[in-house]
Scaffold this motif. Structure first.
Motif, PDB file in Angstrom:
ATOM      1  N   VAL A 141       0.832  -1.203   0.000  1.00  0.00           N
ATOM      2  CA  VAL A 141       0.000   0.000   0.000  1.00  0.00           C
ATOM      3  C   VAL A 141       0.863   1.247   0.000  1.00  0.00           C
ATOM      4  O   VAL A 141       0.732   2.140  -0.844  1.00  0.00           O
ATOM      5  N   SER A 142       1.782   1.336   0.977  1.00  0.00           N
ATOM      6  CA  SER A 142       2.628   2.526   1.061  1.00  0.00           C
ATOM      7  C   SER A 142       3.568   2.645  -0.127  1.00  0.00           C
ATOM      8  O   SER A 142       3.844   3.742  -0.615  1.00  0.00           O
ATOM      9  N   MET A 143       4.062   1.502  -0.590  1.00  0.00           N
ATOM     10  CA  MET A 143       4.963   1.541  -1.735  1.00  0.00           C
ATOM     11  C   MET A 143       4.241   2.072  -2.975  1.00  0.00           C
ATOM     12  O   MET A 143       4.777   2.890  -3.727  1.00  0.00           O
ATOM     13  N   ALA A 144       2.996   1.599  -3.202  1.00  0.00           N
ATOM     14  CA  ALA A 144       2.246   2.057  -4.370  1.00  0.00           C
ATOM     15  C   ALA A 144       1.950   3.546  -4.274  1.00  0.00           C
ATOM     16  O   ALA A 144       1.984   4.271  -5.273  1.00  0.00           O
ATOM     17  N   LEU A 145       1.646   4.032  -3.064  1.00  0.00           N
ATOM     18  CA  LEU A 145       1.410   5.461  -2.873  1.00  0.00           C
ATOM     19  C   LEU A 145       2.686   6.262  -3.114  1.00  0.00           C
ATOM     20  O   LEU A 145       2.650   7.372  -3.655  1.00  0.00           O
ATOM     21  N   SER A 146       3.817   5.702  -2.717  1.00  0.00           N
ATOM     22  CA  SER A 146       5.082   6.435  -2.833  1.00  0.00           C
ATOM     23  C   SER A 146       5.533   6.571  -4.285  1.00  0.00           C
ATOM     24  O   SER A 146       5.959   7.649  -4.718  1.00  0.00           O
ATOM     25  N   VAL A 147       5.447   5.490  -5.046  1.00  0.00           N
ATOM     26  CA  VAL A 147       5.970   5.506  -6.413  1.00  0.00           C
ATOM     27  C   VAL A 147       4.904   5.818  -7.446  1.00  0.00           C
ATOM     28  O   VAL A 147       5.214   6.081  -8.606  1.00  0.00           O
ATOM     29  N   GLY A 148       3.618   5.775  -7.059  1.00  0.00           N
ATOM     30  CA  GLY A 148       2.542   6.112  -7.991  1.00  0.00           C
ATOM     31  C   GLY A 148       2.299   5.090  -9.076  1.00  0.00           C
ATOM     32  O   GLY A 148       1.785   5.427 -10.142  1.00  0.00           O
ATOM     33  N   GLN A 149       2.667   3.834  -8.843  1.00  0.00           N
ATOM     34  CA  GLN A 149       2.420   2.780  -9.822  1.00  0.00           C
ATOM     35  C   GLN A 149       2.272   1.448  -9.095  1.00  0.00           C
ATOM     36  O   GLN A 149       2.470   1.364  -7.876  1.00  0.00           O
ATOM     37  N   GLU A 150       1.929   0.385  -9.862  1.00  0.00           N
ATOM     38  CA  GLU A 150       1.676  -0.901  -9.215  1.00  0.00           C
ATOM     39  C   GLU A 150       2.951  -1.482  -8.633  1.00  0.00           C
ATOM     40  O   GLU A 150       4.031  -1.361  -9.210  1.00  0.00           O
ATOM     41  N   VAL A 151       2.797  -2.107  -7.472  1.00  0.00           N
ATOM     42  CA  VAL A 151       3.937  -2.672  -6.741  1.00  0.00           C
ATOM     43  C   VAL A 151       3.490  -3.973  -6.092  1.00  0.00           C
ATOM     44  O   VAL A 151       2.361  -4.075  -5.601  1.00  0.00           O
TER      45      VAL A 151
END
Length: 520
Positions: A40-50
């Protein structure tokens, strides 16, 4: 769960009245700075699917988890949240791929719903690349005002248009960006228009069908009442012109497609297989065509087939109207036959799976089965409905077909001489409609664009394909020969002389002898 901008959990749903679930409770912080690495936080940080897997996941000390996250965006392309899916990490790469594809499809649906709501008063155009390899990835949407100015677009529209940044689309002229104006789309409502801008990619554009009018795709449901005969749509009539057999096949094909029956369409080259598939898919926007002849037994192609099957299952869960087309299916590699077997079995069971499966082959697929190159069980799964399109030589009225093809090419009615119609009826047309179109186009260019004689057809075919004669001049005397050449050349004596291989003086002398004069 819903958090505020600082990652504090303010709402938790889905577990009844429980105030805490698996260590997650109101007031807890769902943030990497406290909770550790998560999708969740990773996707919010980079703005793409993770996807965060195994030991990378912050729950690794308890059990290995896999957490995938895809950003959710609003109509203005701003990130407003994350769609996430967590599961035990089984160590299978396909699990993360499945999760990302599922979440990406859901995120796209969320943004498109918000987009259609916010731009309900604007013209909405769908944009996609033809022949795309993603089954569940829908088209991008572009909102345009009455002046042809772009008001907004969904997340990946700028990648299709060649614009560097998404924000650069807004305020641009739709015609300049996409190479066509709204007027051209309005003239063919519901039809796809293919355009290419400068050296950019080929794009398919069509005006958006309102969601409330979108066609549903139910699964197969046997009916107790016999099916009612329907009038064939005009688009099919163009394909079936000059043949009641072809018209009946088109009607059967549409009925089978509507009921989700896998369909095998066979026929010689040029008989209309691709056109029939295109007409069937007119109301099914999410389609992928797999050219089986281009597949090889490589790691990349095997991975692509695996990905495509996963997408088909996802499309079924999302109840999307999608279609999968196997072109040159007789050349499908054995590993692909094995992989698609389970998907075909689902279609055979008559579930509500919305994936339509169409296959085309220039050669009888049964021959590949008998030679051992194709699995017999997959053959029977693919051929829930089997159609063999008739060649031109087997059509009841090839002359009617020739008149229709020539009228389209010339954009007006074309006069065929009697000897030309006889030549068309006598010829076997090994290239079928495709060959007929080429021959008639050259005949129109050879003559005046309004008349076609047997002489035009004979000259065209002798010059273009060698010794095989298209037309025989039945008892055609010298006077008729010269008259045909002059009419085809718009009474240009020099051109008629070159056509006949005579000198201009000879033509003039024979015109005088036969009493042939230029019409006033």
């Amino acid at each position: 769960m819903v958090t505020d901008k600082d990652g504090v959990l303010v709402r938790l749903e889905g577990q009844g009245d429980d105030t805490e679930w698996n260590g997650i409770a109101l007031g807890s912080i769902w943030d990497e700075r406290v909770a550790g690495t998560n999708g969740v936080s990773m996707a919010l940080s980079v703005g793409q699917e993770v996807t965060v897997r195994g030991k990378e996941h912050f729950y690794a000390r308890l059990q290995r988890y896999s957490c995938s996250g895809v950003p959710l965006r609003n109509a203005s392309n701003e990130v407003i949240g994350v769609a996430s899916l967590s599961s035990l990490d089984r160590g299978l790469p396909g699990d993360g791929l499945f999760a990302q594809q599922l979440l990406s499809a859901a995120a796209s649906r969320v943004q498109q719903t918000l987009f259609l709501r916010d731009f309900k008063d604007a013209a909405i155009v769908s944009v996609a690349m033809p022949g795309r390899r993603e089954l569940i990835k829908g088209a991008e949407l572009v909102a345009v005002d009455d002046q042809g100015v772009i008001l907004g677009a969904t997340s990946a529209a700028h990648l299709l248009s060649g614009v560097e940044a998404h924000s650069d689309l807004t305020g641009q002229s739709f015609a300049q960006v996409f190479g066509t104006d709204l007027g051209s789309l309005d003239r063919v409502p519901g039809r796809v228009v293919s355009v290419r801008r400068d050296k950019g990619p080929l794009l398919d554009l069509w005006t958006r069908t309102p969601m409330e009018n979108a066609k549903s795709f139910p699964g197969f449901r046997p009916k107790s009442d016999p099916p009612k005969r329907r009038n064939l749509p005009s688009t099919y009539k163009d394909l079936a012109v000059g043949s009641q057999t072809m018209a009946a096949l088109c009607e059967r094909a549409q009925n089978s497609f509507d009921h989700g029956v896998p369909m095998l369409i066979e026929g010689e080259t040029g008989t209309g297989k691709s056109m029939l598939v295109k007409l069937l898919l007119a109301s099914c926007r999410n389609t992928v065509t797999v050219d089986c002849a281009s597949l090889s037994d490589t790691y990349d192609d095997r991975g692509y087939i695996h990905s495509l099957i996963e997408q088909a299952h996802i499309a079924g869960g999302l109840d999307q109207a999608t279609a999968l087309v196997f072109d040159n299916v007789n050349e499908m590699p054995s590993y692909a036959q094995n992989a698609f077997r389970s998907l075909l079995e689902e279609a055979e069971r008559g579930t509500d799976h919305p994936v339509r499966i169409l296959s085309t082959s220039r050669k009888p697929l049964r021959e590949a089965v008998l030679s051992g190159a194709f699995r017999d069980d997959v053959y029977y799964l693919l051929s829930g409905m089997s159609l063999v399109l008739p060649p031109v030589r087997a059509r009841e009225k090839p002359d009617v077909l020739a008149r229709a093809v020539a009228a389209v090419l010339a954009e007006q009615s074309v006069d065929f001489h009697a000897d030309a119609l006889q030549a068309i009826a006598d010829y076997d047309w090994p290239g079928n409609v495709r060959e007929m179109r080429n021959v008639l186009r050259q005949a129109l260019l050879q003559g005046d664009g309004k008349h076609i004689s047997a002489l035009d057809l004979a000259i065209v075919h002798t010059e273009s394909t060698g010794p095989r004669k298209l037309a025989k001049l039945h008892a055609c005397d010298e006077e008729a020969l010269i008259l045909d050449a002059l009419q085809s050349a718009s009474w240009n004596v020099s051109r008629a002389a070159r056509t006949l291989g005579m000198g201009r003086a000879t033509i003039h002398r024979k015109m005088k002898a036969f009493g042939i004069s230029r019409p006033t």
